[in-house]
Each structure stands twice: as C-alpha cells, then as structure tokens.
Design a protein around this motif. Structure first.
Motif, short mmCIF file in Angstrom:
data_model
loop_
_atom_site.label_atom_id
_atom_site.label_comp_id
_atom_site.label_asym_id
_atom_site.label_seq_id
_atom_site.Cartn_x
_atom_site.Cartn_y
_atom_site.Cartn_z
N ILE A 1 -0.50 -8.61 -0.04
CA ILE A 1 -0.66 -7.54 -1.02
C ILE A 1 -2.00 -6.85 -0.84
O ILE A 1 -2.12 -5.64 -1.00
N ASP A 2 -3.01 -7.62 -0.48
CA ASP A 2 -4.35 -7.05 -0.34
C ASP A 2 -4.44 -6.03 0.79
O ASP A 2 -5.40 -5.28 0.86
N LEU A 3 -3.43 -6.00 1.66
CA LEU A 3 -3.46 -5.08 2.78
C LEU A 3 -3.11 -3.66 2.37
O LEU A 3 -3.38 -2.72 3.09
N VAL A 4 -2.49 -3.49 1.21
CA VAL A 4 -2.08 -2.17 0.77
C VAL A 4 -2.51 -1.96 -0.68
O VAL A 4 -2.77 -2.90 -1.41
N GLU A 5 -2.58 -0.72 -1.07
CA GLU A 5 -2.89 -0.41 -2.46
C GLU A 5 -1.58 -0.36 -3.24
O GLU A 5 -0.78 0.57 -3.06
N ARG A 6 -1.37 -1.35 -4.08
CA ARG A 6 -0.11 -1.44 -4.82
C ARG A 6 -0.04 -0.36 -5.90
O ARG A 6 -1.04 -0.06 -6.57
N LYS A 7 1.16 0.19 -6.10
CA LYS A 7 1.36 1.19 -7.13
C LYS A 7 1.90 0.52 -8.40
O LYS A 7 2.78 -0.33 -8.31
N PRO A 8 1.38 0.88 -9.56
CA PRO A 8 1.81 0.23 -10.81
C PRO A 8 3.25 0.57 -11.15
O PRO A 8 3.75 1.64 -10.83
N CYS A 9 3.92 -0.37 -11.82
CA CYS A 9 5.28 -0.17 -12.29
C CYS A 9 5.23 0.22 -13.76
O CYS A 9 4.54 -0.43 -14.56
N TYR A 10 5.97 1.25 -14.13
CA TYR A 10 5.99 1.72 -15.51
C TYR A 10 7.37 1.53 -16.16
O TYR A 10 7.72 2.26 -17.08
N CYS A 11 8.15 0.55 -15.66
CA CYS A 11 9.52 0.41 -16.16
C CYS A 11 9.57 -0.06 -17.61
O CYS A 11 10.53 0.21 -18.33
N GLY A 12 8.56 -0.80 -18.07
CA GLY A 12 8.52 -1.23 -19.45
C GLY A 12 9.36 -2.44 -19.77
O GLY A 12 9.48 -2.83 -20.94
N ALA A 13 9.96 -3.08 -18.76
CA ALA A 13 10.79 -4.26 -19.00
C ALA A 13 9.92 -5.45 -19.40
O ALA A 13 8.76 -5.56 -19.01
N GLU A 14 10.49 -6.35 -20.19
CA GLU A 14 9.75 -7.54 -20.63
C GLU A 14 9.31 -8.39 -19.44
O GLU A 14 8.25 -9.02 -19.47
N SER A 15 10.13 -8.43 -18.40
CA SER A 15 9.81 -9.24 -17.22
C SER A 15 9.20 -8.40 -16.10
O SER A 15 9.31 -8.77 -14.93
N CYS A 16 8.57 -7.29 -16.45
CA CYS A 16 8.00 -6.39 -15.44
C CYS A 16 6.96 -7.12 -14.59
O CYS A 16 6.10 -7.84 -15.10
N CYS A 17 7.06 -6.92 -13.27
CA CYS A 17 6.12 -7.56 -12.34
C CYS A 17 4.76 -6.87 -12.32
O CYS A 17 3.80 -7.41 -11.79
N GLY A 18 4.69 -5.67 -12.86
CA GLY A 18 3.42 -4.97 -12.92
C GLY A 18 3.19 -3.98 -11.80
O GLY A 18 2.42 -3.03 -11.95
#
Length: 261
Positions: free
Chosen positions: A232-249
C-alpha cells in the motif's frame, strides 16, 4: 467516446470483436439443456426469468464464468441463453453530487439476479495497463479494471479494461464496500469476456448502483486492505466515500499491476 461494447486497445492479446466460439445447431426458439451443445458444455446460467442462477453464492471473492449462445448459433435472438448481449434492459440515469462525483442510479425496480449493464472499454495489455497507471497524477480518475480468472492447471487469465477514453455507462458506477451489484465475466462471441454487472439483491427505483472494485460482492473481510501494508505504501491510496458500516476506508487497488514485470 461512447461504445456499448469493448474495443481493442494497445497491447491487447485478443480482439474482442473476433468470433472464437462454435455455435449450437438448435432450431427452437430457446435452447434446451438436453439438446443444446452450448448448454451441455457450459451449463445453464439463467433461469426462466432471465436471472442469473446461483445468485446466493456471489458473496465469495469469485464468480463462475458464463457462456452465452453466439452469432454462430442457430437459435433465435429470443433464446434464454442470450441475456447480456441484448444490452441495457432498465432505465438508468447519471447524476452528480457529493465527494464521489458522478454516479449512476436506476429509475425502475431491478429484481435480484437480473443483468443491469456492462463495464465496457478499451481492452489493453499488461504493459499498457502498467504504463497508464504509472503516468496517472494523484488527482486523476482511475477507471482501469483488472479481471483475473483462475483456470485448470493453476493458470490465470487476465483481462485489462480501461473506459477512460472509450467506454459506456458502466464507467460512472461508484465503488461500495457493501454493493448492490456484482461483476461476472460473460463470454459470447469472443474469448475476451464481457464484464457484466448483475443485481445482487432487489434494487429499488432511485437507488444508486454500485459494485466492489475488488471483485467481491459482500465485504466479508475485516476492516483492512486486501494488500499488505508494504504494498500500500507504494501508491497513494484514494479514500472511499461509500458510507457503509464495514467500509475499508480506501478504494481497492491492485498493486500487482504496478509491480508486474
């Protein structure tokens, strides 16, 4: 540029418009499993209502490939083994709003298991997929999807589709960690699969249509990324805005494409 089907792009091993499968000799309106060579070889994928069979099993990390009758088949266009190739069957509408940007919702009720739309675009090779990802800036949108299918003998078929320049309505589908759609590779004329999205549950009119970019239907993992932290550190991760309770972020990202070769 709009295209309802895949188009061949740089580095593609196969032309998605090339006919590679033999057809059945059925002369009835709809093929029957006791006499159709297509159904005998690949099984029945759809029920009497044209819904995908075994829809309950899509909460795993994979989907069983589907083979439909093709242009070489003698059956009619009304054959029940012709679903995805008929195109859109529901009224869909794009909308824009919130941090996710453009999205897609349905204007009518969609029953569980029914085909909704394709994710169509340029079919490209691995080297081109890697080049496009590496050339992206942090703020650029990434539409590229890598579909990995495991076959006999431990081998794997990879299909890379990018609708950034050429694509259809599927490119406006947003990600969700608890989606209402799931993706299935569907082969009709070509060995290159159509990336078909089906309803994983009954979807009400007005609902936003979403699928999990990682390929799952239900988020059955813990709140953690699919990749190791070092990857993961190799790329800039984009945030998830799905709003689900189990959202991975964060949005799923296939680091293997960046690191291959």
């Amino acid at each position: 540029q709009y295209s309802p089907e895949h188009v061949s792009g740089p580095g593609a091993d196969q032309d998605p418009s090339e006919i590679t499968y033999l057809g059945c000799d059925c002369v009835s309106t709809s093929c029957r499993p006791d006499s159709c060579s297509c159904l005998q070889h690949h099984g029945e994928s759809y029920d009497e209502n044209l819904s995908l069979r075994d829809c309950e099993g899509k909460e795993t990390d994979f989907s069983r490939p589907v083979f439909e009758c093709n242009v070489m088949c003698k059956c009619s266009e009304a054959c029940k083994n012709r679903v995805v190739q008929r195109g859109l069957g529901y009224r869909l509408q794009m909308f824009k709003g919130g941090p996710k940007g453009w999205g897609l919702h349905t204007l009518e009720f969609i029953p569980k298991g029914r085909f909704v739309c394709q994710y169509a675009g340029e079919v490209i090779g691995l080297a081109e997929a890697r080049r496009r990802l590496q050339s992206q800036k942090p703020g650029d949108m990434n539409y590229l999807i890598a579909v990995k299918e495991h076959i006999d003998g431990g081998k794997m078929i990879e299909t890379f589709v990018d609708p950034a320049l050429v694509g259809n309505v599927g490119r406006f589908l947003n990600h969700s960690c608890q989606p209402n759609l799931f993706m299935v590779p569907v082969r009709v004329n070509s060995v290159v699969p159509k990336l078909a999205l089906f309803a994983g549950r009954d979807i009400l009119a007005g609902e936003e249509l979403m699928y999990d970019y990682s390929g799952r239907y239900k988020n059955v993992t813990e709140k953690a990324s699919v990749q190791e932290t070092t990857d993961i550190d190799l790329v800039e991760r984009k945030p998830c805005y799905c709003g689900a309770e189990s959202c991975c972020g964060f949005l799923p990202f296939d680091v293997s494409v960046m690191n291959s070769g």
